[in-house]
Design a protein around this motif. Structure first.
Motif, PDB file in Angstrom:
ATOM      1  N   ILE A   8      26.407  39.686  13.111  1.00 59.53           N
ATOM      2  CA  ILE A   8      27.077  38.404  13.381  1.00 59.53           C
ATOM      3  C   ILE A   8      26.341  37.266  12.674  1.00 59.53           C
ATOM      4  O   ILE A   8      26.966  36.392  12.064  1.00 59.53           O
ATOM      5  N   GLU A   9      25.023  37.252  12.745  1.00 62.45           N
ATOM      6  CA  GLU A   9      24.245  36.200  12.079  1.00 62.45           C
ATOM      7  C   GLU A   9      24.449  36.243  10.568  1.00 62.45           C
ATOM      8  O   GLU A   9      24.617  35.198   9.914  1.00 62.45           O
ATOM      9  N   LEU A  10      24.462  37.419   9.983  1.00 63.23           N
ATOM     10  CA  LEU A  10      24.685  37.554   8.550  1.00 63.23           C
ATOM     11  C   LEU A  10      26.087  37.082   8.146  1.00 63.23           C
ATOM     12  O   LEU A  10      26.259  36.412   7.116  1.00 63.23           O
ATOM     13  N   LEU A  17      27.815  29.751   3.446  1.00 68.69           N
ATOM     14  CA  LEU A  17      27.604  29.687   1.994  1.00 68.69           C
ATOM     15  C   LEU A  17      28.933  29.603   1.245  1.00 68.69           C
ATOM     16  O   LEU A  17      29.055  28.880   0.242  1.00 68.69           O
ATOM     17  N   GLY A  18      29.943  30.325   1.701  1.00 68.64           N
ATOM     18  CA  GLY A  18      31.270  30.266   1.075  1.00 68.64           C
ATOM     19  C   GLY A  18      31.894  28.888   1.189  1.00 68.64           C
ATOM     20  O   GLY A  18      32.495  28.386   0.235  1.00 68.64           O
ATOM     21  N   ILE A  19      31.747  28.255   2.341  1.00 69.71           N
ATOM     22  CA  ILE A  19      32.282  26.891   2.532  1.00 69.71           C
ATOM     23  C   ILE A  19      31.567  25.916   1.612  1.00 69.71           C
ATOM     24  O   ILE A  19      32.200  25.077   0.958  1.00 69.71           O
TER      25      ILE A  19
END
Length: 178
Positions: A8-10, A17-19
């Motif tokens: 979940i954290e990953l 990062l995508g945003i």
């Protein structure tokens, strides 16, 4: 108990990062275009200044080669070839941006009553006004000022060839700042 990140954290890190990437990449692309427009404006100013300096020293463009006048990267004819070392200054050259020839440059010796001894003609390349970043370059304030410049008694060449030229006397300097 093992130490490490949970799935979940990953996933949250990857989503964040995508945003960030989706916001940053379009802004960086716009910055690149702005830099190319600024470089083209600087190149045309340098080209005009170099031509005026050359004319002030030599008194004419006859027999001059483009390599002796300026170091600005210009193209020969309507091709993508850079100007060759032996290209005469009376030949038309193009200033390119974004892979397209956007601006035509002519150096002309001219005499007669009421006419400047020499002038620089700057023109849009009509077939490329909608290609690449040419529209943005041609809309820049300094380029528009050069394209609109006129000299009394001088009729620009190429009226019927799809060019809308401006004429700048070599003895003067049009300085437009954004």
């Amino acid at each position: 108990m093992k130490k490490g990140f949970t799935m979940i954290e990953l996933i949250f890190v990857i989503v964040i990062l995508g945003i960030l990437a989706s916001v940053a990449i379009p802004r960086l692309a716009g910055t690149r275009t702005d830099a190319e427009i600024s470089a083209t404006v600087a190149n045309i100013r340098t080209l005009i200044s170099d031509a005026a300096s050359y004319y002030a020293v030599k008194g004419e463009f006859a027999g001059a080669k483009w390599r002796d006048i300026t170091n600005v990267s210009i193209r020969q004819g309507d091709s993508r070839k850079p100007v060759q070392a032996n290209t005469n200054a009376d030949q038309d050259v193009y200033l390119a941006a974004g892979g397209e020839n956007c601006i035509l440059v002519r150096l002309r010796d001219k005499g007669g009553a009421g006419k400047p001894v020499a002038f620089i003609q700057i023109a849009k390349v009509i077939q490329n006004v909608d290609k690449g970043i040419c529209p943005e370059i041609l809309a820049a304030a300094p380029i528009k000022a050069y394209l609109d410049a006129q000299v009394p008694g001088v009729t620009p060449e190429g009226g019927g060839t799809g060019l809308r030229p401006g004429v700048i006397p070599v003895s003067s300097s049009i300085s437009i700042h954004e």
